[in-house]
Enzyme design. Sequence first.
Site, PDB file in Angstrom:
ATOM      1  CB  CYS A   1      -1.680 -46.571  -8.757  1.00 17.16           C
ATOM      2  SG  CYS A   1      -1.089 -46.899  -7.153  1.00 17.16           S
TER       3      CYS A   1
ATOM      4  CG  HIS B   1       1.230 -43.227  -8.997  1.00 16.86           C
ATOM      5  ND1 HIS B   1      -0.113 -43.725  -8.782  1.00 16.86           N
ATOM      6  CD2 HIS B   1       1.635 -43.027 -10.112  1.00 16.86           C
ATOM      7  CE1 HIS B   1      -0.644 -43.775 -10.189  1.00 16.86           C
ATOM      8  NE2 HIS B   1       0.385 -43.176 -10.824  1.00 16.86           N
TER       9      HIS B   1
ATOM     10  CG  ASP C   1       0.441 -43.244 -14.227  1.00 16.44           C
ATOM     11  OD1 ASP C   1      -0.188 -44.413 -13.796  1.00 16.44           O
ATOM     12  OD2 ASP C   1       0.717 -42.190 -13.350  1.00 16.44           O
TER      13      ASP C   1
END
Lengths: 318, 656
Positions: free
Chosen positions: B413, B457, B473
């Site tokens: 991430c 995250h 995202d």
Amino acid sequence: MQEAIRRFRLWAERRLPALTRFRRRESLPIMLHRRRIYIVPTGFGGAFTVLLLVMLLGALNYTNNAALMLTCLLGATTSASMLVAFRSLNGLRLTSIRHGHAIAGEPMVLQLVFTGGDHAHASIHAEMDGQAEAFSVGTHGEVVVSMSLPTEHRGWQPLPRIKLWSSWPLGLFLAWSWTHPDQSVLVWPRPETGGPPPVLPSDEGKQQRLHQGEDVAALRSYRAGDPQRHIAWKHSARHENLLVKDFEQPEAQEEWRLDWRQLSQLVPDMRIARLARWLGEAEAVGRPTSLWLPNEDIGLGHGRSHYAHCMNALARLP
Amino acid sequence: MIRLRLFRRKHQPPLEQRPFDLLCITIAVVLGVHASHLPWWLTLASAATLGLRWWQRSRHAGRAPSYFKLPLAALLAAAVVFHYDTLFGREPGAALVTGLLVLKLLETETSRDARVATAFACFALMSALLFDQSMLATLFVALGLPPAIATLRALQPARPSVTLSRELLPALGLLAASVPLALVAFVFVPRLNSPLWGAPGAAQARSGLSPDMSLGDFADVLLDERPAMRVSFEGAPPPNSQRYFRAYVLWDYDGHTWRGRSSQGSPAPLEHGPALHYTIALESTGQRTLPSLDLPLEAPSDAHLGPDRELQADRPVNDPLIYRLASALNYRQPAELSAMDQRRALHLPAGRNPRARALGEQWRTQYGANEAAIIQAALNLFHDGGFSYLLSPPPLGANAMDDFLFGTREGFCEHYASSFTVLMRAAGIPARVVTGYQGGYWNATGNYLLVRQADAHAWSEVWLPQRGWVRIDPTAAVRPERVNQGSAAANAVTADAAQNQWLLSLRNRWDFVNQWWNQGVIGFDTLRQHGLLTSFGVQDPSVGTLGLLLAIGGSLTALLGLSWALWKRPEADQARAAMQLLEKRLAGAGVVRRPSEGPQHYFSRAARTLPGQRVELEHLKRTYLELRYAHEEPPADLLKNFRQAARDFRPRRVFK
């Protein structure tokens, strides 16, 4: 000041007889109950409480609830131990006190009989005149605790106060109760250490025994000086010379007739001490003795119980 | 350990072996609960000393000579100072307390020594909770209490002697009986609003989110299965793809690390849809940031809302914290981005990542002012450009984004969020990185969302005119299940554990218990205390009120205890009860006792009626008469004898 203390003691005596040493005498059996059991923290209990307070403050300061919970649990356990301490005395019964014999100056063995109630009583201490014994009593059980009572003078001696205490289970609290049994023990007089043997009854005494119907052991020829009363006239009629009745007195069967009046030259306590010694010597060899005292006349006898009877009578003399 | 004799003590009897054994067990537990934060050599040395002393004491009693003890105590102090540079503070204090406790064992030879050592051990046990107050740690600490209580118990004289394990049972019983009073005290003890002195040492190094992000930081966190927080929702929880918990908003990039800005101010106004209400139980982080679901609308007490709508607590979260929030999932920020913020959100370090910048600029010329197309182009690049999700990516060079985008193409991430944000900035779209948690496991037993550290995250936010900051995202473009199913599905490392449903459900149950502990016990603060009392009609209780309630509760439990202590079994006349049983049985056989009839006559009449049992009846009569009239206090065995005989007696009816 002295007067204030005295009045305070009197007040305490009236208000809390069990708390003080001034508890009135009471007859056995004595049962411990809530009105006569007192509790204070022990030194260790006080220190432990301070430690708990420190822990509490620390836990609160750091808002540490787990530590707070632990502290609360320990504190609650401390409080619970107070109840357990109380319960370990509550219901305990001093049923009877048995005692042995002792002459003045020697310790007397006391046997305190305790019985438990419907629960066990663990780790009790009985304290009397500085000596302490620890014991525990089971449910419906009975325990005999031996203690020795110092004695000083002959005669009736009241039992001292007995403190029963327990710091069961954690030693944090001291629960105690004073008991003052209404019981006295008879202390025998102390025999004198040395002195003359008893003045044995003279011939006069032997003659008295004749009238008491004792058997004639033998007949022998008359010797000058024999009393006329001893002459066996009937037997003599059939003989050439006079015959005299002879009384055999074996040493082992010699009786000691101890008499208070014979010792009139001594002060009463010396008389008692001498009689006690003679009784002891007679008891040691198993010699039958009789004892005449101003208030009691004890017939011939021997053995342990006779000895005890005589000594008790001596001890009771005013 | 110099013993100060302030006044003469009474002679103390020597310590028996049993209390000494129990004391050794207590101290061993103390050593165990402290082992995790003591230096290993101290734990080892203490354990060895404990074992040797026990072995020596079990052979023959005798305290260690002072020429042996004093140097040891000095050595301990010196070693602690050498290791920690100080004697004060939480860790050195714990080391010192534990060491001294073990040394105290060397001179424990009387009841008094053992008592002091036990009290000291209780203190040492409690101090272990300053390090960790989780349920397991507390249970472990509580293990030390039964041997401590048993030690004190064993010091009392004239106990029946039992086995070591039987010694612990009454101690446990005493502890169990104390629980009600302990609970009353725990609930009503007034809490301090502000600490009297400093909080225990600084927060330990914890793995978890940090206020800044460098590439590679997250790799450790994503493998950390410890709970980060638990969230219970009022109403239905949002779907997995909406569970973005924002913690840090990172603006500044120096080519290596993303950092948050330290600007004061209030958040821009927000137009939003329906608000979602929820409560977060956060594990201690040692930091001030409070994660919140997407955009929180208001700050809870003791916290404030920053300009980027990130929550900052007034104090570092050193203990588990519970706070209630309302958040919006659909929103719009109508205000304009200030010139300064715009400059900041477009800044890229000079001379770094030339290829990424060139790509961004190329998109800008290609799509013009169409931001949506640029974003889509970037997402398409991640989706179709051969990128893969990998927790242990190869190392990157000085131009990390170029290396990643055009070289390795393997990462997780933070790589995707970083590179996406850099691309956006290069294309002229204001962008920033946001870190926090995404996803979580829905615990159906406890009806809450469990968020682990592994759910950490990082994602991006871009500024779109008319809409304000919009969450993008980029990881989802590469690995959609990361967002839809959570980290366990995405992180192949933990996939095995996730597939083991049985293990998973066990873990969730365990987590539920922990949650209960955290909320019910550790989180029971002033606020909850007051909340509990409000439900009983006590509004805003003062310390005095709490004290009064504590006194009342304590008295009530004490009353319970007192009634136990005073309770006596009614002293039944057992001989009479047995006699009544006999009378009943004999009446059944036709011999009814007349009111005026004495026992002797009654038994004789019974014997005449039941000649076959004359011997038995004669025996019963003799026993009863002796029981009743021969003793002041009937002997126990006689009573037992009579009761047994009465119970066994069955009249055999004579048929004429």
